[in-house]
Design a protein around this motif. Structure first.
Motif, PDB file in Angstrom:
ATOM      1  N   ALA A 117       0.831  -1.210   0.000  1.00 35.89           N
ATOM      2  CA  ALA A 117       0.000   0.000   0.000  1.00 35.89           C
ATOM      3  C   ALA A 117       0.862   1.255   0.000  1.00 35.89           C
ATOM      4  O   ALA A 117       0.592   2.217  -0.742  1.00 35.89           O
ATOM      5  CB  ALA A 117      -0.917  -0.014   1.219  1.00 35.89           C
ATOM      6  N   ARG A 118       1.920   1.252   0.815  1.00 34.51           N
ATOM      7  CA  ARG A 118       2.800   2.434   0.886  1.00 34.51           C
ATOM      8  C   ARG A 118       3.520   2.670  -0.447  1.00 34.51           C
ATOM      9  O   ARG A 118       3.644   3.808  -0.909  1.00 34.51           O
ATOM     10  CB  ARG A 118       3.803   2.249   2.022  1.00 34.51           C
ATOM     11  N   GLN A 119       3.972   1.577  -1.080  1.00 38.70           N
ATOM     12  CA  GLN A 119       4.662   1.716  -2.361  1.00 38.70           C
ATOM     13  C   GLN A 119       3.707   2.232  -3.438  1.00 38.70           C
ATOM     14  O   GLN A 119       4.072   3.087  -4.262  1.00 38.70           O
ATOM     15  CB  GLN A 119       5.248   0.357  -2.782  1.00 38.70           C
ATOM     16  N   THR A 120       2.479   1.749  -3.445  1.00 41.38           N
ATOM     17  CA  THR A 120       1.494   2.201  -4.436  1.00 41.38           C
ATOM     18  C   THR A 120       1.199   3.687  -4.268  1.00 41.38           C
ATOM     19  O   THR A 120       1.129   4.452  -5.258  1.00 41.38           O
ATOM     20  CB  THR A 120       0.198   1.384  -4.291  1.00 41.38           C
ATOM     21  N   LEU A 121       1.034   4.136  -3.030  1.00 43.46           N
ATOM     22  CA  LEU A 121       0.759   5.565  -2.789  1.00 43.46           C
ATOM     23  C   LEU A 121       1.964   6.427  -3.138  1.00 43.46           C
ATOM     24  O   LEU A 121       1.815   7.561  -3.628  1.00 43.46           O
ATOM     25  CB  LEU A 121       0.359   5.760  -1.329  1.00 43.46           C
ATOM     26  N   SER A 122       3.155   5.901  -2.894  1.00 45.35           N
ATOM     27  CA  SER A 122       4.361   6.663  -3.261  1.00 45.35           C
ATOM     28  C   SER A 122       4.445   6.851  -4.770  1.00 45.35           C
ATOM     29  O   SER A 122       4.841   7.934  -5.258  1.00 45.35           O
ATOM     30  CB  SER A 122       5.614   5.944  -2.743  1.00 45.35           C
ATOM     31  N   ASP A 123       4.056   5.841  -5.542  1.00 43.70           N
ATOM     32  CA  ASP A 123       4.051   5.977  -7.001  1.00 43.70           C
ATOM     33  C   ASP A 123       3.023   7.014  -7.449  1.00 43.70           C
ATOM     34  O   ASP A 123       3.264   7.775  -8.412  1.00 43.70           O
ATOM     35  CB  ASP A 123       3.735   4.622  -7.642  1.00 43.70           C
ATOM     36  N   VAL A 124       1.894   7.067  -6.754  1.00 42.74           N
ATOM     37  CA  VAL A 124       0.870   8.054  -7.107  1.00 42.74           C
ATOM     38  C   VAL A 124       1.380   9.473  -6.858  1.00 42.74           C
ATOM     39  O   VAL A 124       1.226  10.374  -7.697  1.00 42.74           O
ATOM     40  CB  VAL A 124      -0.422   7.787  -6.290  1.00 42.74           C
ATOM     41  N   ILE A 125       2.004   9.670  -5.705  1.00 40.68           N
ATOM     42  CA  ILE A 125       2.520  11.010  -5.381  1.00 40.68           C
ATOM     43  C   ILE A 125       3.636  11.415  -6.330  1.00 40.68           C
ATOM     44  O   ILE A 125       3.810  12.604  -6.663  1.00 40.68           O
ATOM     45  CB  ILE A 125       2.981  11.049  -3.908  1.00 40.68           C
ATOM     46  N   ALA A 126       4.392  10.427  -6.797  1.00 42.04           N
ATOM     47  CA  ALA A 126       5.449  10.745  -7.767  1.00 42.04           C
ATOM     48  C   ALA A 126       4.847  11.268  -9.069  1.00 42.04           C
ATOM     49  O   ALA A 126       5.426  12.148  -9.730  1.00 42.04           O
ATOM     50  CB  ALA A 126       6.295   9.500  -8.025  1.00 42.04           C
ATOM     51  N   LYS A 127       3.679  10.726  -9.456  1.00 44.98           N
ATOM     52  CA  LYS A 127       3.013  11.200 -10.680  1.00 44.98           C
ATOM     53  C   LYS A 127       2.214  12.470 -10.429  1.00 44.98           C
ATOM     54  O   LYS A 127       2.075  13.318 -11.312  1.00 44.98           O
ATOM     55  CB  LYS A 127       2.089  10.107 -11.214  1.00 44.98           C
ATOM     56  N   ASP A 128       1.651  12.576  -9.221  1.00 42.06           N
ATOM     57  CA  ASP A 128       0.804  13.733  -8.903  1.00 42.06           C
ATOM     58  C   ASP A 128       1.164  14.218  -7.491  1.00 42.06           C
ATOM     59  O   ASP A 128       0.537  13.821  -6.510  1.00 42.06           O
ATOM     60  CB  ASP A 128      -0.670  13.313  -8.973  1.00 42.06           C
ATOM     61  N   PRO A 129       2.187  15.056  -7.353  1.00 38.70           N
ATOM     62  CA  PRO A 129       2.662  15.467  -6.026  1.00 38.70           C
ATOM     63  C   PRO A 129       1.608  16.203  -5.187  1.00 38.70           C
ATOM     64  O   PRO A 129       1.717  16.234  -3.957  1.00 38.70           O
ATOM     65  CB  PRO A 129       3.852  16.390  -6.335  1.00 38.70           C
ATOM     66  N   LEU A 130       0.612  16.757  -5.823  1.00 36.88           N
ATOM     67  CA  LEU A 130      -0.388  17.525  -5.085  1.00 36.88           C
ATOM     68  C   LEU A 130      -1.659  16.714  -4.792  1.00 36.88           C
ATOM     69  O   LEU A 130      -2.663  17.288  -4.382  1.00 36.88           O
ATOM     70  CB  LEU A 130      -0.757  18.794  -5.872  1.00 36.88           C
ATOM     71  N   ASN A 131      -1.596  15.408  -4.984  1.00 35.54           N
ATOM     72  CA  ASN A 131      -2.791  14.579  -4.794  1.00 35.54           C
ATOM     73  C   ASN A 131      -3.096  14.460  -3.293  1.00 35.54           C
ATOM     74  O   ASN A 131      -2.329  13.848  -2.529  1.00 35.54           O
ATOM     75  CB  ASN A 131      -2.575  13.190  -5.416  1.00 35.54           C
ATOM     76  N   VAL A 132      -4.203  15.047  -2.879  1.00 34.68           N
ATOM     77  CA  VAL A 132      -4.572  15.084  -1.458  1.00 34.68           C
ATOM     78  C   VAL A 132      -4.999  13.698  -0.967  1.00 34.68           C
ATOM     79  O   VAL A 132      -4.673  13.293   0.156  1.00 34.68           O
ATOM     80  CB  VAL A 132      -5.698  16.112  -1.239  1.00 34.68           C
TER      81      VAL A 132
END
Length: 368
Positions: A117-132
């Motif tokens: 779960a942590r790795q998946t969320l880290s990939d999301v933030i890498a693509k969209d740093p402002l994703n709340v």
């Protein structure tokens, strides 16, 4: 004096020479146009494949299969060709991938796969740093109230296995397969030692079996009591017409010792239980039972067998005969039968057993 040209000028030849000079350039342009058209067709096909993958991913997302949906979203993005023409489409695909990844991280968090779960969320933030939403899910992972730190993926797998086994055990129980249901409950307890539902299920099975065994006990007891009561039944002689003896060849007139022997063989004693009784007492009982169970004799006054107990007489030196005094031997009728127990045997067998116990002999004859 005029000069005559050595080469005659030809207008047609000039045109042909000009056309020959232009032909290589036109061929190159046509070839270039063909390659461009092929590239355009290839990119259009890639866009169509990417759109199809996106639709598959959205369908899987709607079914709650987030891991498969994320894989289809990534496939759609990878299929898109590079270039500003598909920039908007790539941005939309990335939005679907972000949404699917966040939903997938929530699934991972529920089943104890915290690292995934942590790795998946880290990939999301890498693509969209402002994703709340992604940042909020990361905070939930670190919150011990929302996320159980002791939960593991193996535990959730065991829980799912136990859930299926409980349904299977219930199915066996509904079908009356109590032994199979009990084995399923045992398997559950091997995985989840303190599973209350499994214990309750085994309790219900024990209650059902207890009711059955209680019914089996009552049935067996009734059968055995019936057999005991049946042993005390007094047989009733059949109602036979005496005139049949003259027309029925199966009715044979038997007399003498053979007649008595036949009675002894056909009179069946259901129960014989002699404990510390004398020969006279035993013979009295046999005499009574023979009269009750004699179904051969048609004349009531002749039913049964008349037993007579005699002790051999010994003649002394004076010529007097005394019974039972030879060698100090007691009278036969007073001898004791310590134990004789038989079931469903002919009267002849009982008499033979008594003779064997008392070392005596039998003789059969009719009394006139």
């Amino acid at each position: 004096m005029e000069k005559i040209p050595t080469h005659r000028y030809s207008r047609t030849a000039a045109i042909l020479m000009a056309a020959a000079a232009v032909m290589p350039l036109a061929s190159h342009v046509a070839h270039a146009d063909s390659l461009v058209q092929q590239e355009i067709a290839r990119r259009a096909a890639q866009v169509q494949e990417a759109d199809a993958a996106l639709l598959d991913g959205r369908k899987l997302y709607a079914e709650g299969k987030f891991e498969e949906a994320v894989a289809e979203y990534r496939k759609a993005i990878n299929l898109l060709p590079s270039g500003p023409v598909v920039a908007d489409r790539r941005h939309a695909y990335t939005g679907h991938l972000v949404d699917g990844s966040i939903a997938l991280s929530q699934t991972y968090r529920r089943v104890g796969r915290y690292a995934d779960a942590r790795q998946t969320l880290s990939d999301v933030i890498a693509k969209d740093p402002l994703n709340v939403a992604a940042k909020q899910q990361l905070e939930y992972l670190d919150d011990p109230i929302r996320t159980n730190p002791a939960l593991t993926y193996e535990h959730t797998q065991d829980s799912e296995k136990v859930r299926k086994q409980l349904y299977r055990a219930q199915g066996y129980r509904d079908l009356g397969k109590y032994d199979e249901a009990k084995e399923e409950y045992k398997e559950i307890l091997r995985v989840d030692r303190y599973n209350e539902a499994a214990r309750r299920g085994m309790e219900k099975i024990a209650d059902v079996k207890s009711d059955y065994y209680r019914a089996a006990y009552d049935h067996t007891r009734a059968e055995l009591l019936m057999e005991v009561d049946k042993a005390w039944e007094i047989a009733v002689a059949p109602n036979v017409n005496f005139s049949e003896a003259s027309v029925n060849p199966t009715i044979v007139d038997v007399t003498g010792a053979l007649y008595i022997r036949r009675k002894l063989q056909n009179i069946i004693l259901p129960v014989v239980d002699f404990q510390d009784v004398t020969v006279d007492q035993a013979i009295d009982i046999l005499r009574l039972r023979a009269r009750e169970l004699d179904t051969i004799e048609l004349v009531p006054s002749k039913r049964g067998v008349n037993f007579v107990v005699r002790t051999p007489a010994v003649i002394d030196a004076d010529g007097d005969a005394e019974a039972g005094e030879f060698g100090g031997t007691a009278k036969l009728g007073s001898q004791t039968i310590s134990s004789l127990q038989l079931r469903n045997v002919p009267l002849e067998v009982v008499v033979k057993q008594i003779c064997d116990v008392t070392n005596s002999v039998t003789r059969w004859k009719t009394m006139l």
